[in-house]
Design an enzyme around this catalytic site. Sequence first.
Site, PDB file in Angstrom:
ATOM      1  N   TYR A 269      12.322  54.869  46.338  1.00  0.00           N
ATOM      2  CA  TYR A 269      12.812  56.113  47.657  1.00  0.00           C
ATOM      3  C   TYR A 269      12.049  57.341  47.627  1.00  0.00           C
ATOM      4  O   TYR A 269      12.631  58.659  48.361  1.00  0.00           O
ATOM      5  CB  TYR A 269      14.409  56.475  46.962  1.00  0.00           C
ATOM      6  CG  TYR A 269      15.086  55.790  47.431  1.00  0.00           C
ATOM      7  CD1 TYR A 269      15.154  54.201  46.435  1.00  0.00           C
ATOM      8  CD2 TYR A 269      16.157  54.987  49.011  1.00  0.00           C
ATOM      9  CE1 TYR A 269      16.502  52.886  46.964  1.00  0.00           C
ATOM     10  CE2 TYR A 269      17.269  54.453  49.161  1.00  0.00           C
ATOM     11  CZ  TYR A 269      16.924  52.756  48.304  1.00  0.00           C
ATOM     12  OH  TYR A 269      17.595  52.610  48.772  1.00  0.00           O
TER      13      TYR A 269
ATOM     14  N   GLU B 239      13.966  47.724  48.925  1.00  0.00           N
ATOM     15  CA  GLU B 239      15.211  48.540  49.906  1.00  0.00           C
ATOM     16  C   GLU B 239      13.916  49.919  49.739  1.00  0.00           C
ATOM     17  O   GLU B 239      13.195  50.371  49.691  1.00  0.00           O
ATOM     18  CB  GLU B 239      15.359  49.394  48.158  1.00  0.00           C
ATOM     19  CG  GLU B 239      16.613  47.804  48.097  1.00  0.00           C
ATOM     20  CD  GLU B 239      17.258  48.428  46.960  1.00  0.00           C
ATOM     21  OE1 GLU B 239      17.813  50.001  46.622  1.00  0.00           O
ATOM     22  OE2 GLU B 239      17.885  47.212  46.481  1.00  0.00           O
TER      23      GLU B 239
ATOM     24  N   ASN C 202      11.247  49.045  45.157  1.00  0.00           N
ATOM     25  CA  ASN C 202      12.343  49.492  45.963  1.00  0.00           C
ATOM     26  C   ASN C 202      12.037  51.466  45.492  1.00  0.00           C
ATOM     27  O   ASN C 202      11.869  51.916  44.929  1.00  0.00           O
ATOM     28  CB  ASN C 202      13.846  49.763  45.038  1.00  0.00           C
ATOM     29  CG  ASN C 202      14.428  48.309  44.895  1.00  0.00           C
ATOM     30  OD1 ASN C 202      13.774  47.530  45.967  1.00  0.00           O
ATOM     31  ND2 ASN C 202      15.647  48.134  44.730  1.00  0.00           N
TER      32      ASN C 202
ATOM     33  N   HIS D   9      21.989  42.375  39.657  1.00  0.00           N
ATOM     34  CA  HIS D   9      22.527  43.902  41.214  1.00  0.00           C
ATOM     35  C   HIS D   9      23.503  44.890  40.257  1.00  0.00           C
ATOM     36  O   HIS D   9      24.645  45.381  40.998  1.00  0.00           O
ATOM     37  CB  HIS D   9      22.773  44.068  42.632  1.00  0.00           C
ATOM     38  CG  HIS D   9      22.101  45.001  43.277  1.00  0.00           C
ATOM     39  ND1 HIS D   9      21.493  44.797  43.778  1.00  0.00           N
ATOM     40  CD2 HIS D   9      22.116  46.237  42.919  1.00  0.00           C
ATOM     41  CE1 HIS D   9      20.816  45.785  44.831  1.00  0.00           C
ATOM     42  NE2 HIS D   9      21.274  47.190  44.068  1.00  0.00           N
TER      43      HIS D   9
ATOM     44  N   ARG E   1      17.927  40.384  52.815  1.00  0.00           N
ATOM     45  CA  ARG E   1      18.307  40.500  50.646  1.00  0.00           C
ATOM     46  C   ARG E   1      19.988  41.104  50.054  1.00  0.00           C
ATOM     47  O   ARG E   1      20.795  41.674  50.854  1.00  0.00           O
ATOM     48  CB  ARG E   1      17.779  41.724  50.430  1.00  0.00           C
ATOM     49  CG  ARG E   1      17.435  41.612  48.521  1.00  0.00           C
ATOM     50  CD  ARG E   1      16.146  42.702  48.593  1.00  0.00           C
ATOM     51  NE  ARG E   1      16.716  42.457  46.510  1.00  0.00           N
ATOM     52  CZ  ARG E   1      17.220  44.391  45.989  1.00  0.00           C
ATOM     53  NH1 ARG E   1      17.029  45.049  46.764  1.00  0.00           N
ATOM     54  NH2 ARG E   1      17.609  43.656  44.682  1.00  0.00           N
TER      55      ARG E   1
ATOM     56  N   GLU F 259      16.204  46.781  39.749  1.00  0.00           N
ATOM     57  CA  GLU F 259      15.735  48.016  39.248  1.00  0.00           C
ATOM     58  C   GLU F 259      16.381  48.094  37.979  1.00  0.00           C
ATOM     59  O   GLU F 259      17.476  49.266  37.119  1.00  0.00           O
ATOM     60  CB  GLU F 259      16.960  48.788  40.267  1.00  0.00           C
ATOM     61  CG  GLU F 259      16.063  49.020  41.495  1.00  0.00           C
ATOM     62  CD  GLU F 259      16.776  50.447  42.347  1.00  0.00           C
ATOM     63  OE1 GLU F 259      17.773  50.792  41.433  1.00  0.00           O
ATOM     64  OE2 GLU F 259      16.626  50.312  43.082  1.00  0.00           O
TER      65      GLU F 259
HETATM   66  C1  GCO Z   1      19.212  51.356  43.596  1.00  0.00           C
HETATM   67  C2  GCO Z   1      20.346  50.636  44.317  1.00  0.00           C
HETATM   68  C3  GCO Z   1      21.207  50.215  45.554  1.00  0.00           C
HETATM   69  C4  GCO Z   1      21.218  52.034  45.679  1.00  0.00           C
HETATM   70  C5  GCO Z   1      20.576  52.508  47.227  1.00  0.00           C
HETATM   71  C6  GCO Z   1      20.869  53.773  47.338  1.00  0.00           C
HETATM   72  O1  GCO Z   1      17.970  51.961  44.238  1.00  0.00           O
HETATM   73  O2  GCO Z   1      19.388  52.799  43.554  1.00  0.00           O
HETATM   74  O3  GCO Z   1      19.638  48.758  44.374  1.00  0.00           O
HETATM   75  O4  GCO Z   1      22.206  49.902  45.082  1.00  0.00           O
HETATM   76  O5  GCO Z   1      23.008  51.987  46.539  1.00  0.00           O
HETATM   77  O6  GCO Z   1      19.005  52.740  46.303  1.00  0.00           O
HETATM   78  O7  GCO Z   1      20.659  54.858  46.044  1.00  0.00           O
END
Ligand code: GCO
Length: 451
Positions: A297, A354, A295, A126, A82, A171
């Site tokens: 985290y 992600e 995405n 992006h 991607r 995002e």
């Molecule tokens: C995000 C972005 C990425 C970042 C990654 C780490 O999700 O913020 O898509 O560009 O670099 O997540 O923070």
Amino acid sequence: MTQATPREPRAGRAFLWGTATAAYQIEGAYNVDGKGPSIWDTFTHTPGKTERGETGDVACDHYHRWEHDLDLMAEMGLRAYRFSLAWTRILPQGRGTVNPAGLDFYDHLVDGLLARNIVPFVTLYHWDLPQALQDKGGWVNRDTARSFQDYADVVTRRLGDRVKNWITLNEPFIAADHGHVSGEHAPGLHDYTLYFPVTHHLLLAHGLGLQPIRENVNGAQVGIAFSLAEIQPATDRDEDIEAATRCDAYMNGAYLESTLRGRYPALIAEQMPIDLIQSGDMATISGKTDLIGINYYMRLLAQAAPTAYGGFTIAPWPPGPRTEMGWEQYPAGLATWVRRLATDYPDHDLYITENGAAFSDTLDDAHQVHDPQRVNYLREHTRAALTALAAMDARLKGYFVWSFLDNFEWAYGTRPRFGLVYTDYATQARYIKESGRWYARLIEAGAPDDI
Ligand code: GCO
């Protein structure tokens, strides 16, 4: 007869194990071959905006090193990749005159991926909006949505015969919030009232962009890569439970429900300026999509804050494992999202577009990077995702590690290292980390606990 311990769920041979990147974070060549300036070029060239004043002028120099990078992807056995297009490499002024060299670059990149049996997933936006469009109001200006539609048309006419998987926006919440409310991202504005027009016009751009994608791409699979933190109340107090509902509406519901159900959450809709939503907008915004990008985290703990923007703030996480960014490691939240989306939107394919982590990686004298923390992070998160897939029989079709290689982490610059591949910025040499070798074995085995 002892019960055999249940094997961890295994991803099938068709499961797309990949990695993700973004143009501004890896390409460099910020003013080469006709590329026009983006808001991130302007932002990083503004003193005080990024750590150590770093810019993405060079980044990983992927623009010149893409063939070697594709060879490394093939060496790791990636099945998909991607990446995003730099809008201003293709349309330097955002619309109007096309820059042939920009289209040629992505043409060669796509052909290089296909030649290595790597499926391209292309992100149209992006965050690197053309500066020329920002000069006319950027996402606050409704016309920018039309410019995005023109851009999507130009790109899909050229690449649509070979690229079937399209992500319109990366995002949108982060683009709206970090770019226009907190100001920590380009264009660096600080005005919480801009959350509403920027959100709406980004989503309108998505909806308008669907039209040329459908017209120009036979069999297109298209959607958005949403930033999906799992929102939980910081305590079991009623006011924090209510704060979590508000936070989820601002960060997640405003984007999921508008594009997938055709309406904003009531909390958002009631705050939208009267003349912002024009007749037909919600039908456009909720045009048919095929996939949902996750995405993921972290989880976020919301607490009541009546005087704060949105009526909530984010509480600190409890003690526990952290990444180099200081983010809590919380794999259960990824499983929650897979289950929630598989339940709420069973007609969509799901991709984890992600997931990854930064750790303080060091290159040893033998050019090796031992990153057991990243291996553990990826094992925990892929196990969580695959367990949810099995439990729900979810249409989870792929998982993309953020990121293929260490790259420019926005306002943090190049200090945080998220890659499966180590980038030596002094020489631009690349070295596959231990986690990259582990990921290659995972792709072969299909299950994180088998390796
Ligand atoms: C995000 C972005 C990425 C970042 C990654 C780490 O999700 O913020 O898509 O560009 O670099 O997540 O923070």
